[in-house]
Design a protein around this motif. Structure first.
Motif, PDB file in Angstrom:
ATOM      1  N   LEU A   1      94.565  30.534  50.635  1.00 46.64           N
ATOM      2  CA  LEU A   1      94.173  30.467  52.042  1.00 46.64           C
ATOM      3  C   LEU A   1      92.828  31.147  52.240  1.00 46.64           C
ATOM      4  N   LEU A   2      92.663  32.301  51.598  1.00 47.80           N
ATOM      5  CA  LEU A   2      91.409  33.041  51.732  1.00 47.80           C
ATOM      6  C   LEU A   2      90.225  32.191  51.265  1.00 47.80           C
ATOM      7  N   VAL A   3      90.381  31.561  50.096  1.00 48.71           N
ATOM      8  CA  VAL A   3      89.276  30.786  49.524  1.00 48.71           C
ATOM      9  C   VAL A   3      88.907  29.625  50.455  1.00 48.71           C
ATOM     10  N   SER A   4      89.915  28.864  50.908  1.00 53.87           N
ATOM     11  CA  SER A   4      89.641  27.722  51.786  1.00 53.87           C
ATOM     12  C   SER A   4      89.006  28.176  53.097  1.00 53.87           C
ATOM     13  N   MET A   5      89.530  29.254  53.661  1.00 52.02           N
ATOM     14  CA  MET A   5      88.999  29.740  54.936  1.00 52.02           C
ATOM     15  C   MET A   5      87.588  30.267  54.781  1.00 52.02           C
ATOM     16  N   THR A   6      87.358  31.038  53.703  1.00 48.39           N
ATOM     17  CA  THR A   6      86.045  31.642  53.516  1.00 48.39           C
ATOM     18  C   THR A   6      84.954  30.576  53.477  1.00 48.39           C
ATOM     19  N   TRP A   7      85.189  29.508  52.673  1.00 42.15           N
ATOM     20  CA  TRP A   7      84.147  28.495  52.551  1.00 42.15           C
ATOM     21  C   TRP A   7      84.080  27.571  53.764  1.00 42.15           C
ATOM     22  N   PHE A   8      84.918  27.827  54.747  1.00 47.86           N
ATOM     23  CA  PHE A   8      84.762  27.074  55.991  1.00 47.86           C
ATOM     24  C   PHE A   8      84.167  27.953  57.085  1.00 47.86           C
ATOM     25  N   VAL A   9      84.671  29.180  57.195  1.00 49.96           N
ATOM     26  CA  VAL A   9      84.240  30.039  58.296  1.00 49.96           C
ATOM     27  C   VAL A   9      82.830  30.593  58.059  1.00 49.96           C
ATOM     28  N   VAL A  10      82.534  30.964  56.798  1.00 51.34           N
ATOM     29  CA  VAL A  10      81.196  31.484  56.522  1.00 51.34           C
ATOM     30  C   VAL A  10      80.122  30.427  56.813  1.00 51.34           C
ATOM     31  N   PRO A  11      80.255  29.186  56.308  1.00 51.24           N
ATOM     32  CA  PRO A  11      79.263  28.169  56.686  1.00 51.24           C
ATOM     33  C   PRO A  11      79.217  27.927  58.198  1.00 51.24           C
ATOM     34  N   LEU A  12      80.358  28.017  58.854  1.00 48.32           N
ATOM     35  CA  LEU A  12      80.395  27.805  60.305  1.00 48.32           C
ATOM     36  C   LEU A  12      79.540  28.856  61.008  1.00 48.32           C
ATOM     37  N   LEU A  13      79.748  30.138  60.669  1.00 51.39           N
ATOM     38  CA  LEU A  13      78.952  31.199  61.282  1.00 51.39           C
ATOM     39  C   LEU A  13      77.525  31.202  60.727  1.00 51.39           C
TER      40      LEU A  13
END
Ligand SMILES: [K+]
Ligand SMILES: [K+]
Lengths: 514, 514
Positions: free
Chosen positions: A76-88
């Motif tokens: 979950l961390l990996v999937s979220m990180t590569w989505f939220v970081v690019p988003l911000l």
């Protein structure tokens, strides 16, 4: 790896770790901020981004319930990180409001392309007239950060999660793989990052050194930093509109060399530092990687030297058949750019004829080494798929024979072999379906895309390569696509970067069940 | 299966069995011979073929050293049979010397296309002005014979040889699978052949009955026999230049029905005859097969009924959007034709727009059921590949869980699962490489082939489907290709028909070693 492995998904802890990642993003933001201050540009895009990242980060960090990350929480961390970081990561583009990336969809595309080290761009115009130096530097920094994350993900996290045959990297670097998701992950990560930073500095010194030596007129300090930051993560963003074509032959050779380094398993450099260089030179994957690049380069040298692979229609800038150094350099550069999935261009390969472009397209499926930031399928998977096919032929004739698949002397576990096939089939299927989606959506909006251009857009984004051919060629961009197609490719870059399966897992019901 | 299994390859026995096959080819040659005599055409093409086949057959039969066929000898026999029979099957075309198939390369293409039940044609002109009725009947007969051989190969031989996951058919029809390569193979073969012959006669009676009932004006006895002979083997050759477009809606519906039957696992019909119809209706593969066809049909109904999927440029014959029966019939017919890999056409799908053609192209990869004469990947493989991908997602989250892949209630052996992936990867890779070979060779000879046309030519021949889109569309032919490309596609049809791996095996050194 803690004990509550099968109890429930402790998503609060995953979100908490994501918070820490966001908080630390403030540090790399100081680089474009410094550039902005140095050139007298507005610091606002980066200050706003810092404030948002730190605030969100500190807030989310509090959700963490345990100090350890479980097996499922890591997915979950990996999937979220590569989505939220690019988003911000879009904040600087949106606040700066310069050019086409002022539009939210384009900003997300550019930011995802950066953090996934893809290098596909929707910048309508790459120039310092339209964009500030600091914003273009942020673009480079996103790739460098993405590469840093990916190398740790590839060497330390995915093999431990045993998904899609990623365990095979373990066989390659057993010394690094012990108890990876324990606190020791910090040791592994820090060793890899020192190598990564070391090579980045080396590239910078070489690029700028060639400038100081007088053989690279326009490789000034800004360009040297910018290109070093996008070479090591196999990223390919360039602040030059004509990519590496803008530079002298000496620089093109230097970039070729550093691309080859960037596509190598970083764990192997660790052995070289430990005084065991033969662990690198004798490595089966490294040898297959070099062999594949030499073979593809050889074909291109012949095609370019003889002029056979060039489209000599009068509308094209005349290339130079018969010039051996030119043919060698272009062949080696473009091969390295595509096989390592960096995606720089030293010439517009839209001037190559269809046969050369088709070979380029095929090379896009190879991918670099498994323990690097390179994308696509990766050479070790093809190598083992091919070995497994031979094994199947053998055991069909000798049904009672027991014959494991081997990599050098190591026996590859059957579970890993299966994972390799599952990954490769999934990759190929999603690539094929995505080609059709991009093609049909382009028909819908009246964008005249040829089938080959659709193929190249699909593999260039899913494989994190960057440019394709034709309208998405290296001197063009992905701007003409519809917002739907752009968002679709954002998803392709995201799942492609995380080896697809680790994202899909989070969307299966059984992931969330106890 | 005899005892000398690992001693050496007893190729003399393989050649001996091939001799028997050739000898028996004289029997089906009597059908076109009878047609020739009835219509007062030259009997020479068939008499010469009979003499050559019987002479060669009796001569080769003597080489046999043992009465039993070993495991490895079976591979050699299968590969040789599907090469030598099509080779000698060119004799009628060459002796008759009519039209384009008087040329040896074209004759070999047409003969291989027939015996592999592919249905791609190089006949420049399909008409009784250019070709005698007996020669066109021979074309139909080659497909019917090919289908007969393939069904036995699929149900009785390949599963026993355990290649490319073909064992999965065993799980489906355990009653038929005991000791297949022993003398009992004759019982299995004879049961399957009776079903095959029964359905062929039924198709003939229905087609001709509709003619007698007055609802099928041009489905005369010749046409009824010809189309029954090419429906059951999922062949697709038609003596009508416009294929099934030449016939009334009643006939098109009847052909649709028989195509669906032809794409079903024939072993399941055996259970129906034994009074166990639920073994058919409850079968997992049969349900997936029907579900896939219904889904594809549904999409086409919408596209055709609304006119969305039609290319309404003025150069095209106007299709009929808004006509429900027409949309339903064309959708069902073309879906069945492509999914079962029969390849008949009830309308020129070159008049469909690119979105509909792309869906058609994708459907070409599905393939029918495993125990039929259908080609391509086959639905059961996709079904199990998809289940294995889900299993991988599950076990990545639950690493300690043991979870076999199941088909209905049967656990699929891991060896079989691996075989399925190996086959599918090999199929996809050869398809992709062949697309490039056909594309580049067409560029070389100045044949303007689009990328999509090259894709369709590659899958249409490797998947034994028949027509592709565009220049190789259902109302066109493969004549414009270079001799090299034609011979290349001869190889594709050959290896595709034999599930690729069983041919590749014969070319590995370990096959020939003790
Ligand atoms: K890249
Ligand atoms: K066919």
């Amino acid at each position: 790896m803690n004990a509550n492995i099968d109890a429930y998904v402790d998503y609060r802890t995953s979100v908490g770790f994501l918070g820490s990642v966001l908080k630390y993003m403030a540090i790399p933001l100081t680089l474009p901020l410094g550039v902005a201050l140095y050139y007298g540009e507005s610091p606002l895009p980066f200050v706003v981004a810092m404030v948002v990242m730190v605030t969100a980060g500190v807030g989310l960090e509090r959700l963490r319930t345990t100090p350890d990350l479980g097996h499922r929480e890591a997915f979950l961390l990996v999937s979220m990180t590569w989505f939220v970081v690019p988003l911000l990561g879009t904040i600087p583009y949106l606040v700066a409001g310069q050019g086409t990336v002022a539009h939210p969809v384009n900003a997300l595309f550019e930011s995802m392309s950066g953090f996934t080290t893809t290098g596909s761009t929707v910048l309508g115009e790459i120039s310092f007239d339209r964009h500030t130096r600091s914003i273009l530097m942020w673009r480079q920094v996103t790739q460098w950060l993405g590469g840093m994350g990916i190398i740790v993900l590839m060497v330390a996290i995915l093999p431990e999660l045993s998904v899609g045959g990623a365990q095979v990297i373990d066989e390659e670097a057993p010394g690094l793989s012990i108890e990876k998701l324990t606190p020791r992950i910090r040791d592994t990560a820090s060793a890899l990052w020192r190598i990564y930073i070391g090579f980045t500095v080396a590239a910078m010194v070489v690029y700028y050194g060639l400038h100081l030596a007088g053989v690279a007129p326009n490789m000034d300090l800004y360009n040297a930093v910018a290109h070093a930051l996008t070479t090591m993560p196999t990223g390919g963003f360039s602040p030059e509109a004509r990519s590496a074509e803008a530079f002298s032959p000496a620089i093109q050779w230097a970039i070729t060399l550093f691309m080859v380094v960037a596509g190598t398993n970083f764990a192997l450099f660790w052995y070289v530092l430990m005084g065991e260089p033969r662990r690198l030179t004798g490595n089966a994957e490294f040898r297959a990687y070099l062999a594949a690049m030499l073979a593809v380069t050889g074909v291109f040298v012949v095609l370019l030297f003889t002029g056979l692979g060039l489209d000599v229609s009068p509308s094209n800038v005349a290339p130079i058949p018969g010039h051996l150094e030119h043919a060698l350099r272009q062949a080696a550069f473009q091969t390295a750019a595509v096989v390592t999935t960096t995606g720089y261009a030293s010439m517009d390969f839209n001037t190559w004829d269809q046969s050369a472009q088709l070979i380029l397209l095929f090379a896009m499926f190879l991918g670099g080494s498994a323990g690097s930031a390179a994308g696509s399928v990766k050479i070790i998977r093809w190598y083992l798929v091919q070995k497994t096919i031979r094994r199947e032929l053998f055991t069909s004739v000798h049904p009672d024979a027991v014959r494991p698949v081997r990599l050098a002397d190591e026996v590859i576990d059957e579970r890993t072999v299966r994972g390799l096939f599952v990954f490769t089939m999934t990759f190929v299927t999603i690539f094929a379906l995505s080609t059709v989606v991009l093609y049909l959506d382009s028909l819908r909006v009246g964008l005249e895309l040829s089938a080959i251009e659709a193929v190249s857009a699909s593999i260039a984004t899913l494989g994190n390569i960057g440019p394709g051919v034709g309208v998405v060629g290296p001197m063009n961009n992905f701007l003409p696509f519809s917002p739907f197609s752009k968002l679709y490719m954002v998803v392709l870059m995201w799942i492609g970067r995380l080896e697809i399966l680790s994202v899909l897992i989070v969307f299966t019901p059984s992931y969330w069940r106890a």
